[in-house]
Design a protein around this motif. Structure first.
Motif, PDB file in Angstrom:
ATOM      1  N   LEU A   1     -12.395 -21.619 -10.757  1.00 29.59           N
ATOM      2  CA  LEU A   1     -12.563 -21.729  -9.311  1.00 29.59           C
ATOM      3  C   LEU A   1     -13.394 -20.541  -8.852  1.00 29.59           C
TER       4      LEU A   1
ATOM      5  N   TYR B   1      -4.348 -19.016  -2.573  1.00 26.77           N
ATOM      6  CA  TYR B   1      -4.720 -20.361  -2.120  1.00 26.77           C
ATOM      7  C   TYR B   1      -3.524 -21.032  -1.480  1.00 26.77           C
ATOM      8  N   ASN B   2      -3.833 -21.951  -0.574  1.00 27.48           N
ATOM      9  CA  ASN B   2      -2.765 -22.850  -0.127  1.00 27.48           C
ATOM     10  C   ASN B   2      -2.778 -24.087  -1.019  1.00 27.48           C
TER      11      ASN B   2
HETATM   12  C1  LIG Z   1      -4.712 -23.254  -9.667  1.00 29.91           C
HETATM   13  O1  LIG Z   1      -4.472 -23.346  -8.272  1.00 29.91           O
HETATM   14  C2  LIG Z   1      -5.198 -24.378  -7.631  1.00 29.91           C
HETATM   15  C3  LIG Z   1      -4.949 -24.246  -6.154  1.00 29.91           C
HETATM   16  O2  LIG Z   1      -3.644 -24.409  -5.834  1.00 29.91           O
HETATM   17  C4  LIG Z   1      -4.697 -25.712  -8.154  1.00 29.91           C
HETATM   18  O3  LIG Z   1      -5.408 -26.727  -7.553  1.00 29.91           O
HETATM   19  C5  LIG Z   1      -4.914 -25.734  -9.632  1.00 29.91           C
HETATM   20  O4  LIG Z   1      -4.357 -26.898 -10.161  1.00 29.91           O
HETATM   21  C6  LIG Z   1      -4.279 -24.560 -10.327  1.00 29.91           C
HETATM   22  N1  LIG Z   1      -4.628 -24.512 -11.681  1.00 29.91           N
HETATM   23  C7  LIG Z   1      -3.791 -24.189 -12.622  1.00 29.91           C
HETATM   24  C8  LIG Z   1      -4.312 -24.161 -13.983  1.00 29.91           C
HETATM   25  O5  LIG Z   1      -2.640 -23.908 -12.362  1.00 29.91           O
END
Ligand SMILES: *[C@@H]1O[C@H](CO)[C@@H](O)[C@H](O)[C@H]1NC(C)=O
Ligand SMILES: *[C@@H]1O[C@H](CO)[C@@H](O)[C@H](O)[C@H]1NC(C)=O
Ligand SMILES: *[C@@H]1O[C@H](CO)[C@@H](O)[C@H](O)[C@H]1NC(C)=O
Ligand SMILES: *[C@@H]1O[C@H](CO)[C@@H](O)[C@H](O)[C@H]1NC(C)=O
Ligand SMILES: *[C@@H]1O[C@H](CO)[C@@H](O)[C@H](O)[C@H]1NC(C)=O
Ligand SMILES: *[C@@H]1O[C@H](CO)[C@@H](O)[C@H](O)[C@H]1NC(C)=O
Ligand SMILES: *[C@@H]1O[C@H](CO)[C@@H](O)[C@H](O)[C@H]1NC(C)=O
Ligand SMILES: *[C@@H]1O[C@H](CO)[C@@H](O)[C@H](O)[C@H]1NC(C)=O
Length: 783
Positions: free
Chosen positions: A8, A130-131
């Motif tokens: 991200l 993040y939310n």
């Molecule tokens: C990381 O956090 C994001 C935002 O909440 C989420 O969409 C994503 O699935 C998460 N990834 C992992 C590997 O936990």
């Protein structure tokens, strides 16, 4: 950790190292402690969020774990004390990051507006929350401390504050701010954001409130004015990007630098750009009463002459006098201090009083005379008095050589080792003994000075303000007590009283010429006392003695007297420039404002002497412009003092039913109240108003509402219309206001509210503030 890799990169951060050891998302219910698992790494492992160590304690922040000393780019609550080793950082199940330590209550490292679903330490160096919609709801990039990284911006009105030192991340002395006028500027912390305090700026003013400082991940540092104007490119675009980390940091030394680091080389940061290379430019880099000098390009802090580093200090605290500066009011200050120049230095302008049109010698002397003055800066005939501490000093090379600082130093034998003020730490015992010696010797010196008669003190002072007339004749006359003359002598001196030059309350004044063997002649004024009581010979003698003992440059000097049968005469120095009344009311060409203000100060000093400094207090009782005489150096001197006791009782009715002169007498005369020095102060206030306005205090030829000067001035003052009183253009508005306020205080009806002459002097000089004067009949406030 089997979590799938999911990158991200919200800020367009492109650089990823292949061998990523870090995790992407930080899972809930996860803890850090300084001693076991201490941080969460970014995917590349370059950045970490968590505990880092400084000294024996820990801080929470973002840092580069692979660099020497773990370079820190962001710190949480940097000004809190370091954390103990049993602190914990807990990313709890409800998404809060809680810091727990023994020292304090739990705190939340971030307080986003939404519920946190995940956190991530990004490879850009940004720690984000993040939310549940994968929107960033909090990021460390929003609250920079002393550094911005590639991809980060410094928004309008945001500041970076330096750290106290490399080992102490708490807020230090300097800041950089993105100003709302489009200027990026460096200041010492705690000063106004004005050009006088800034020590570097981008030179891009008047560009409005939306300019931002950008650092790109390729090291391009610039100011951008939306929508797309590059106001300043500090570096160029397209520097090496591969394997490179860039950061712009305001360092503890106050310099703003852009650094780069080649992460595949594991070497140290190198400086790509810096705002200014002058290590002495950050104001306050040296402590109080110190100045910074570049020695072989290394800034070094030096104490002012006569100062030593604050004991047990560490350099930043500055320097203080290495002797006790006793209150100079108890002794003549001129005997206690030398004044030494400190050439080629500039300081913060913290002037409390400015004197204009002085030579540097006069400026130095004015400071020596003023207990409150501890240093002066002098440039362009302007003498600016300063109090300690002095700040932001630095040595300038070449430039501004006509600006000079003079500093008072103790009168101890002037120093060898510390002559240039090199910082030196004395052995404590030594210093203390030296101080004792210095104090003892200066006391001894003061006693000697006091033992020497007041004449010498007087002469010192006279030298301060004006050169004594060069001819030795005057000097020899001045040094002796008034001489006794016979009536026949004075008949000769005045050519049988042929040339009348004035008539006063006490009699007629004649011009005369005293012959003096080798030294030639001297013009004198001979006053024939006519209205004094004939009885009381001893009283006359006593008064003459008293008057003869007054030695002050602002008092007309009594040279001799005659007490011969019924005749009483006094011989005074002749004042060639007439009286203040002539100057104010007669002269075609008006005296300049500066001349008038100087004359006002002369009167104040003369009266101060009569009231407080001479052996027997003398109340003048008849201060008016006709009694202020002016010599050929435009020095004003008070005449006719000390005579009021000699008036015949019935003579007290001659003018207004009271002693003194209508228009100048204090109200208490009319009320049969005891008359004190405050009566003179009232009269002085009236004279001061006349000096300001160049008109008589009572003038019935004017419209009724303007006839009484005091009333007129007060009304104008209240209405904020002082400019209607005088020709305004050439006058310093503040000085006018101050002078008028002083005059109004002096002319208050209630004697106890009127200031003393000493206070008047301080107020007119600008040494103390002048409160707003109450209405003339007020009894409510005091000064
Ligand atoms: C990381 O956090 C994001 C935002 O909440 C989420 O969409 C994503 O699935 C998460 N990834 C992992 C590997 O936990
Ligand atoms: C690391 O810190 C030590 C002492 O704190 C200092 O002497 C050294 O210069 C620092 N190194 C770097 C690269 O900053
Ligand atoms: C942390 O250590 C201090 C002593 O260093 C101790 O007093 C305190 O109780 C400890 N706190 C916790 C939460 O363990
Ligand atoms: C600054 O930005 C604000 C909000 O985007 C905008 O309303 C304003 O007009 C801008 N000001 C200038 C001088 O560009
Ligand atoms: C500043 O950099 C931008 C982007 O590279 C460029 O377009 C501009 O011409 C540069 N301005 C100056 C004055 O060099
Ligand atoms: C970084 O270091 C590596 C290894 O020494 C070198 O190959 C590379 O050219 C360096 N990159 C830059 C931009 O200097
Ligand atoms: C330096 O001195 C100041 C003032 O005396 C003090 O507040 C500060 O803690 C000292 N710093 C160090 C590192 O000793
Ligand atoms: C004060 O310092 C000056 C030099 O800075 C030195 O010459 C003098 O002896 C010192 N006086 C005392 C009392 O330490």
């Amino acid at each position: 950790m089997a979590a799938p890799i999911f990158f991200l990169l919200p800020l367009g951060f492109l650089f990823i190292t292949a061998t990523s050891q870090g995790q992407k998302n930080i899972s809930l219910a996860n803890s850090l402690t300084p001693t076991s698992k201490s941080s969460w790494l970014s995917p590349s492992g370059i950045f970490a969020f968590g505990f880092y160590q400084r000294g024996n304690g820990y801080y929470v922040g973002v840092f580069l774990p692979g660099t020497s000393n773990k370079t820190v780019v962001w710190t949480y609550n940097r000004d809190n004390p370091p954390l103990p080793s049993n602190s914990t950082l807990h990313f709890d199940s409800s998404g809060r990051i809680v810091l727990s330590s023994a020292q304090a209550q739990d705190t939340y490292v971030a307080t986003p507006s939404d519920t946190t679903a995940a956190a991530s330490m990004l490879d850009s160096g940004n720690f984000v929350l993040y939310n549940s919609n994968q929107v960033i709801i909090w990021q460390s990039f929003d609250t920079p401390t002393d550094t911005i990284l590639g991809g980060q911006r410094l928004l309008a009105s945001q500041e970076l504050h330096s750290s106290a030192s490399v080992t102490d991340p708490s807020t230090g002395l300097f800041l950089v701010i993105m100003q709302l006028d489009g200027v990026l500027a460096l200041y010492p912390d705690g000063t106004p954001f004005t050009a006088a305090y800034g020590y570097w700026d981008s030179g891009t003013p008047n560009n409005g409130p939306n300019v931002t400082l950008h650092l790109e991940d390729d090291g391009f540092l610039y100011l951008l004015k939306p929508p797309g104007v590059y106001l300043a490119n500090f570096t160029s675009q397209g520097l090496p990007k591969e394997d490179m980390i860039y950061r712009a940091t305001i360092d503890p030394d106050g310099l703003f630098r852009l650094y780069s680091l080649n992460i595949s080389r594991k070497d140290d940061w190198s400086v790509v750009w810096l705002a200014t290379t002058d290590g002495c430019s950050p104001k306050g880099i040296c402590g109080l009463n110190m100045f910074c000098a570049n020695m072989d390009l290394n800034p070094q802090c030096l104490c002012l002459p006569g100062f030593a580093t604050v004991r047990d200090g560490n350099g930043t605290a500055g320097c203080e006098r290495n002797f006790t500066a006793e209150s100079c009011k108890t002794m003549d200050s001129t005997t206690r201090y030398n004044i030494q120049p400190v050439p080629s230095t500039i300081w913060e302008d913290a002037t409390y009083s400015t004197l204009t049109s002085l030579t540097s010698e006069e400026c130095v002397a004015a400071c020596q005379q003023d207990c409150n003055c501890e240093a002066v800066t002098y440039s362009d005939q302007s003498c600016n008095k300063q109090k300690l501490p002095l700040r932001f000093g630095r040595r300038v090379v070449g430039g501004n050589s006509n600006s000079l600082l003079y500093i008072k130093v103790g009168d101890a034998p002037s120093g060898e080792g510390g002559r240039n003020g090199l910082v030196q730490k004395d052995n404590d015992k030594h210093t203390r003994r030296d101080i004792l010696i210095a104090v003892a010797s200066s006391i001894a010196f003061a006693i000697v000075m006091l033992a020497v008669s007041g004449i010498i003190v007087h002469k010192n002072r006279a030298w301060v303000y004006e050169m004594l007339p060069k001819d030795g004749f005057l000097r020899t006359i001045e040094d002796v007590a008034p001489r006794s003359y016979t009536f026949e002598d004075l008949k000769k001196v005045t050519g049988n009283f042929s040339e009348e030059i004035g008539k006063g309350a006490f009699g007629t004044v004649y011009k005369g010429t005293l012959m003096r063997n080798l030294h030639g002649s001297k013009v004198v004024a001979v006053k024939k006392l006519e209205k004094i009581s004939s009885e009381g010979e001893s009283e006359f003698q006593a008064e003459v003695k008293t008057i003869g003992k007054t030695h002050h440059r602002n008092l007309v000097r009594l040279l001799g007297y005659c007490h011969d049968g019924p005749n009483r005469l006094l011989v005074y120095e002749y004042m060639s420039n007439g009286s203040l009344a002539d100057l104010l009311f007669k002269d075609e060409k008006q005296a300049s404002w500066d001349v008038k203000m100087r004359i006002a100060l002369h009167i104040v000093r003369g009266l101060l002497y009569l009231h407080e400094e001479c052996e027997t207090q003398i109340i003048h009782c008849d201060i008016k412009p006709q009694n202020i005489l002016i010599d050929d150096n435009m020095q004003a001197k008070i005449s006719d003092f000390g005579l009021s006791k000699l008036l015949k009782p019935d003579q007290t009715n001659t003018t207004t039913g009271i002693r003194g002169t209508r228009g100048y007498v204090a109200p208490e005369w009319h009320k049969n109240l005891p008359v004190t020095v405050k009566a003179d102060i009232y009269s002085f206030g009236i004279v001061l108003l006349e000096i300001i306005c160049c008109r008589r205090s009572v003038d019935w030829s004017l419209p009724e509402e303007e006839a009484l000067l005091e009333e007129l001035v007060y009304n104008r003052f209240q209405a904020g219309e002082l400019d209607k009183l005088v020709d305004y253009q050439t006058i310093d508005k503040k000085q006018l206001e101050r002078t008028v306020s002083v005059a109004l205080w002096c002319t208050l009806e209630e004697p106890s509210l009127r200031p003393s002459m000493r206070k008047v002097l301080l107020m007119l000089e600008g040494t103390v503030d002048v409160p707003i004067p109450p209405s003339p009949t007020s009894f409510l406030s005091t000064i």
